[in-house]
Design a protein around this motif. Sequence first.
Motif, PDB file in Angstrom:
ATOM      1  N   MET A 283       0.845  -1.198   0.000  1.00 56.98           N
ATOM      2  CA  MET A 283       0.000   0.000   0.000  1.00 56.98           C
ATOM      3  C   MET A 283       0.875   1.240   0.000  1.00 56.98           C
ATOM      4  N   PHE A 284       0.378   2.268  -0.657  1.00 56.50           N
ATOM      5  CA  PHE A 284       1.056   3.557  -0.598  1.00 56.50           C
ATOM      6  C   PHE A 284       0.359   4.424   0.449  1.00 56.50           C
ATOM      7  N   ALA A 285       1.088   5.280   1.130  1.00 61.36           N
ATOM      8  CA  ALA A 285       0.462   6.309   1.975  1.00 61.36           C
ATOM      9  C   ALA A 285       1.487   7.401   2.208  1.00 61.36           C
ATOM     10  N   ASN A 286       1.134   8.627   1.803  1.00 59.09           N
ATOM     11  CA  ASN A 286       2.023   9.747   2.117  1.00 59.09           C
ATOM     12  C   ASN A 286       2.030   9.962   3.622  1.00 59.09           C
ATOM     13  N   PHE A 287       3.162  10.430   4.107  1.00 56.09           N
ATOM     14  CA  PHE A 287       3.331  10.619   5.547  1.00 56.09           C
ATOM     15  C   PHE A 287       2.317  11.598   6.120  1.00 56.09           C
TER      16      PHE A 287
ATOM     17  N   LYS B  73       9.215   7.253  -2.254  1.00 54.23           N
ATOM     18  CA  LYS B  73       8.174   8.193  -1.823  1.00 54.23           C
ATOM     19  C   LYS B  73       6.872   7.465  -1.524  1.00 54.23           C
ATOM     20  N   ALA B  74       6.150   7.943  -0.539  1.00 55.03           N
ATOM     21  CA  ALA B  74       4.829   7.421  -0.154  1.00 55.03           C
ATOM     22  C   ALA B  74       4.888   5.972   0.318  1.00 55.03           C
ATOM     23  N   MET B  75       6.093   5.518   0.697  1.00 57.08           N
ATOM     24  CA  MET B  75       6.199   4.117   1.114  1.00 57.08           C
ATOM     25  C   MET B  75       6.880   3.956   2.467  1.00 57.08           C
TER      26      MET B  75
HETATM   27  C1  LIG Z   1       1.346  11.622  -2.289  1.00 60.76           C
HETATM   28  O1  LIG Z   1       1.545  12.972  -2.523  1.00 60.76           O
HETATM   29  C2  LIG Z   1       1.886  13.294  -3.864  1.00 60.76           C
HETATM   30  C3  LIG Z   1       2.215  14.784  -3.946  1.00 60.76           C
HETATM   31  O2  LIG Z   1       1.188  15.554  -3.385  1.00 60.76           O
HETATM   32  C4  LIG Z   1       0.746  12.897  -4.767  1.00 60.76           C
HETATM   33  O3  LIG Z   1       1.073  13.160  -6.114  1.00 60.76           O
HETATM   34  C5  LIG Z   1       0.510  11.385  -4.607  1.00 60.76           C
HETATM   35  O4  LIG Z   1      -0.589  10.977  -5.389  1.00 60.76           O
HETATM   36  C6  LIG Z   1       0.257  11.039  -3.149  1.00 60.76           C
HETATM   37  N1  LIG Z   1       0.246   9.583  -3.030  1.00 60.76           N
HETATM   38  C7  LIG Z   1      -0.731   8.929  -2.398  1.00 60.76           C
HETATM   39  C8  LIG Z   1      -0.598   7.456  -2.337  1.00 60.76           C
HETATM   40  O5  LIG Z   1      -1.677   9.464  -1.882  1.00 60.76           O
END
Ligand SMILES: *[C@@H]1O[C@H](CO)[C@@H](O)[C@H](O)[C@H]1NC(C)=O
Length: 294
Positions: free
Chosen positions: A128-132, A183-185
Amino acid sequence: MFIVYVLAVVTLVSGHVISSEPDIYQEVRESRNFDGKVALVTGSNSGIGEQIVKLYSALGASVVVTGRKEADIARVAKEAQALSPKKLKPLEVVADLTVSDELENLLKQTVQTFGKLDVLVNDADIFMFANFTADTFWKTFDSFESIGVRSPLHLIQMAAPALIKSKGTVINISSVLSQRPQKAMLAYELQKQALEMATKVLALELAPFGIRVNTLSPGATQSHPVNTTNPHSVANAKRIADATPLGRVGLPIDMAKGVVFLSSTDASFITGHNLVVDGGLRFNLDSGFMTVKV
Ligand SMILES: *[C@@H]1O[C@H](CO)[C@@H](O)[C@H](O)[C@H]1NC(C)=O
Ligand SMILES: *[C@@H]1O[C@H](CO)[C@@H](O)[C@H](O)[C@H]1NC(C)=O
Ligand SMILES: CC(=O)N[C@H]1CO[C@H](CO)[C@@H](O)[C@@H]1O
């Protein structure tokens, strides 16, 4: 000890192999014979885990097929049995690894059915991806912690008595992605790093019992055929093959061969190791590799 060693060398060099000496060459020739061994592979109802369990079965082991989906388990078990030289019947166990009772039952059934356990492969995984900064971060973090760290450790702990008896081996499946920040991981990367460190600590702690613990890190692995009618799938497969020095995407059998090697007598002096099976992809991974849109 030293004298015995020197004597053994002298004996070999002079050509008079004492008959009680084990035949090291024969041992290497037979290193892929898993007759009489028992292998439990989590996440073996599909993908890499499925291929691992089938290869063990083809090499003569009794296997445990487990996962969450009963129909997939039944299909894999049937195919694994067909590959077994003695047509050994796999044990099928439906289990959710995040539930302690189900983990316990998995181990109990394995030992009751086969009387032992030689190889434990932790392959159940989520992605799964998730931004911090996203709201979903902690939920993602907790899922990884539970499925990726706690349950494999719990399973190793519960399997320890059986593994001590058999001088067995544990192989944990990680990912080449843990070699580079992505990123996002964050949650994913922390989980993989945690288990790679766990591999090393457990290698030390369990070595006195004769148990070896290793990790295998697959590169990009194609568990299903590329969807040729979907231009995104095609472009992505090409992007990964192009980034891989050996020029192709990894296949589940590439990973299964590595796992079998690590559990074989050929690897009897290898513990706490991370075997990367990625065709060299790690050298070309950049920090946005996983989030690129094609
Ligand atoms: C994380 O943030 C970036 C930049 O705002 C965005 O492009 C990306 O879709 C986001 N990723 C997720 C998994 O939400
Ligand atoms: C393959 O891709 C096409 C187009 O995106 C899609 O309609 C189809 O459902 C996909 N097939 C599979 C098996 O995923
Ligand atoms: C680093 C490592 O080996 N991690 C894996 C161990 O096994 C679990 C599944 O049981 C995987 O989710 C980890 O990625």
